[in-house]
Design a protein around this motif. Structure first.
Motif, PDB file in Angstrom:
ATOM      1  N   GLN A 137    -113.976  17.763 -12.390  1.00  0.00           N
ATOM      2  CA  GLN A 137    -114.002  17.489 -10.953  1.00  0.00           C
ATOM      3  C   GLN A 137    -114.375  16.027 -10.681  1.00  0.00           C
ATOM      4  OE1 GLN A 137    -116.709  20.302  -9.201  1.00  0.00           O
ATOM      5  NE2 GLN A 137    -115.399  22.061  -9.661  1.00  0.00           N
ATOM      6  N   GLU A 181    -116.188  21.865 -16.390  1.00  0.00           N
ATOM      7  CA  GLU A 181    -115.565  21.949 -15.069  1.00  0.00           C
ATOM      8  C   GLU A 181    -116.069  20.829 -14.153  1.00  0.00           C
ATOM      9  OE1 GLU A 181    -115.550  24.988 -11.298  1.00  0.00           O
ATOM     10  OE2 GLU A 181    -115.530  25.875 -13.302  1.00  0.00           O
ATOM     11  N   LEU A 182    -117.365  20.551 -14.183  1.00  0.00           N
ATOM     12  CA  LEU A 182    -117.931  19.509 -13.325  1.00  0.00           C
ATOM     13  C   LEU A 182    -117.458  18.111 -13.737  1.00  0.00           C
ATOM     14  CD1 LEU A 182    -121.546  20.909 -12.878  1.00  0.00           C
ATOM     15  CD2 LEU A 182    -119.650  20.996 -11.247  1.00  0.00           C
ATOM     16  N   LYS A 221    -111.486  13.711 -11.335  1.00  0.00           N
ATOM     17  CA  LYS A 221    -110.463  13.781 -10.289  1.00  0.00           C
ATOM     18  C   LYS A 221    -110.922  13.050  -9.031  1.00  0.00           C
ATOM     19  CE  LYS A 221    -108.347  18.109 -11.687  1.00  0.00           C
ATOM     20  NZ  LYS A 221    -108.257  19.549 -11.438  1.00  0.00           N
ATOM     21  N   THR A 222    -112.189  13.247  -8.667  1.00  0.00           N
ATOM     22  CA  THR A 222    -112.734  12.638  -7.449  1.00  0.00           C
ATOM     23  C   THR A 222    -112.889  11.132  -7.589  1.00  0.00           C
ATOM     24  OG1 THR A 222    -113.952  14.677  -7.021  1.00  0.00           O
ATOM     25  CG2 THR A 222    -114.641  12.734  -5.795  1.00  0.00           C
TER      26      THR A 222
END
Length: 186
Positions: free
Chosen positions: A79, A75-76, A82-83
């Motif tokens: 993220q 999950e990290l 995406k960031t």
């Protein structure tokens, strides 16, 4: 076969992109010890280098109530992508409790750099090329501490408080015991 990029080149993000350091800690900074030192160091380095910093603390694989390490890291990483879609990602694990997770993440994400503190993947051979192990040579300090304890004891007895039973803490205890035995004979 092309030569592997140097560490500096491998860590350089694409123009305009930002790198992300994902810090996976077995505890939190309130232990005033192992985890505090790791979290403070990675926070500081990330800030100095202008990297995004994401920490997941208290992820103890031995605690069945905690989420699964691989799921948290997945999950990290998602993220971070995406960031900072063009940035590099470094996932750093701070305990040998994360041996299976670090290896699984490195194999699943060859584009992600994985640094496992106290792991032994590289030592044993067969580690993915994006996986490194780092560990200070604390055994020497433990030998000296054992020697000092042997020289300072008035009763001839020494106590040693160890951490969880794993390869790392057994090495530290054995180093302390060896230092105490060696210096206690003198």
């Amino acid at each position: 076969k092309a030569a592997a990029p140097t560490t500096a080149a491998a860590a350089a993000p694409a123009a305009g992109a930002k790198n992300t350091l994902i810090d996976i800690a077995v505890g939190d900074e309130n232990d005033n010890g192992w985890n505090k030192a790791h979290i403070e160091a990675t926070t500081s380095v990330s800030k100095q280098r202008g990297w995004d910093y994401v920490a997941y603390k208290n992820l103890n694989p031995a605690n069945p109530a905690k989420p699964v390490c691989e799921n948290v890291v997945e999950e990290l990483i998602g993220q971070a992508k995406k960031t900072n879609p063009n940035g590099k990602i470094l996932v750093r694990f701070n305990s040998d409790d994360f041996i299976p997770c670090a290896e699984a993440v490195a194999k699943k994400h060859p584009e992600v750099f994985v640094d496992h503190i106290s792991g032994d993947h590289v030592l044993k051979g067969g580690a993915p090329t994006n996986l490194t192990n780092n560990m200070g040579t604390m055994e020497y300090a433990k030998i000296l501490a054992g020697c000092a304890a042997a020289n300072l004891t008035k009763s001839g007895q020494i106590a040693y408080l160890n951490g969880p039973d794993n390869a790392e803490t057994r090495r530290f205890f054995n180093s302390f015991a060896w230092g105490a035995q060696y210096c206690g004979k003198k």
